[in-house]
Design a protein around this motif. Structure first.
Motif, PDB file in Angstrom:
ATOM      1  N   SER A 130       0.840  -1.191   0.000  1.00 13.95           N
ATOM      2  CA  SER A 130       0.000   0.000   0.000  1.00 13.95           C
ATOM      3  C   SER A 130       0.874   1.239   0.000  1.00 13.95           C
ATOM      4  CB  SER A 130      -0.900   0.007   1.237  1.00 13.95           C
ATOM      5  OG  SER A 130      -1.668   1.186   1.292  1.00 13.95           O
ATOM      6  N   ASN A 139       0.848   2.747   3.747  1.00 12.81           N
ATOM      7  CA  ASN A 139       1.213   1.612   4.602  1.00 12.81           C
ATOM      8  C   ASN A 139       1.509   2.056   6.036  1.00 12.81           C
ATOM      9  OD1 ASN A 139       3.555   2.715   3.034  1.00 12.81           O
ATOM     10  ND2 ASN A 139       4.687   1.537   4.540  1.00 12.81           N
ATOM     11  N   ASN A 148       5.285  -3.192   4.072  1.00 11.30           N
ATOM     12  CA  ASN A 148       4.177  -3.197   3.116  1.00 11.30           C
ATOM     13  C   ASN A 148       4.299  -2.104   2.054  1.00 11.30           C
ATOM     14  OD1 ASN A 148       3.070  -5.341   4.489  1.00 11.30           O
ATOM     15  ND2 ASN A 148       1.646  -4.106   5.650  1.00 11.30           N
ATOM     16  N   GLY A 207      -4.918  -0.829  -1.082  1.00 10.94           N
ATOM     17  CA  GLY A 207      -3.649  -1.465  -1.430  1.00 10.94           C
ATOM     18  C   GLY A 207      -3.933  -2.703  -2.248  1.00 10.94           C
TER      19      GLY A 207
END
Length: 195
Positions: free
Chosen positions: A88, A91, A96, A182
């Motif tokens: 994403s 995040n 991530n 995401g």
């Protein structure tokens, strides 16, 4: 006993060979689709269970502490050579954050979401080296998710403090219904990586 030993050795050999699979586009769509479906189902079930046992704080704790482990375990169940993760731009966990090649795909998915276009369940990115990445967009639709990822001013201060301690560079706020949160990414290795 010898028959059992032979069977065990044969099983180990088959698992070793299965771990060295050359994936076709059809395999990627089929296996990746199953993985994504299982991840979504598992997370939904575990978040529901966390909500019953400890409310929003338990849900936040599950997402921060255990969802990553569940995602990895599901990926490993389908193939030891696969890598599964969430990415994403917004995040919380630095793990991530999207890689360079994943940024373009997230931007494309985000443009589709903002344009109100039909959002596919999955999109496959084929790489020059023969590897694939399957992306499953994650769209903000759940009220429960908004309680941790919505407008920061509207989120319970206990939750904001929890994430601030856990992730000082937290960028996981400000999402609204219909936004791209995401994607789940399933990476399938190139054939030469298997040798």
């Amino acid at each position: 006993m010898r028959g059992l030993l032979r069977l065990l050795l044969f099983s180990v050999l088959i698992v070793g060979i299965a771990g060295a699979t050359e994936y076709s586009l059809k395999d990627v769509e089929k296996i990746g689709g199953k993985i994504v479906k299982e991840i979504k189902k598992t997370m939904k079930r575990k978040l529901k269970k966390a909500k019953k046992s400890g409310g929003l704080e338990a849900m936040a704790e599950y997402c921060a502490e255990n969802s990553f482990k569940d995602i990895e375990a599901i990926g490993e169940k389908y193939g030891i050579d696969l890598h599964v993760k969430r990415i994403s731009f917004g995040n919380r966990n630095p793990k991530n954050a999207p890689k360079k090649d994943e940024e373009m795909m997230l931007k494309a998915l985000d443009m589709m979401a903002k344009a109100g276009a039909f959002m596919p369940k999955t999109v496959v990115q084929a790489k020059e080296d023969g590897s694939f990445k399957l992306y499953a967009p994650l769209i903000m639709n759940s009220r429960a998710c908004k309680k941790c990822h919505g407008d920061k001013a509207a989120i319970d201060p206990k939750i904001v403090n929890y994430f601030a301690k856990k992730y000082p560079q937290d960028r996981g706020y400000g999402f609204h219904s219909g936004d791209l949160r995401g994607a789940i990414v399933v990476e399938f290795p190139a054939p030469e990586d298997l040798e």
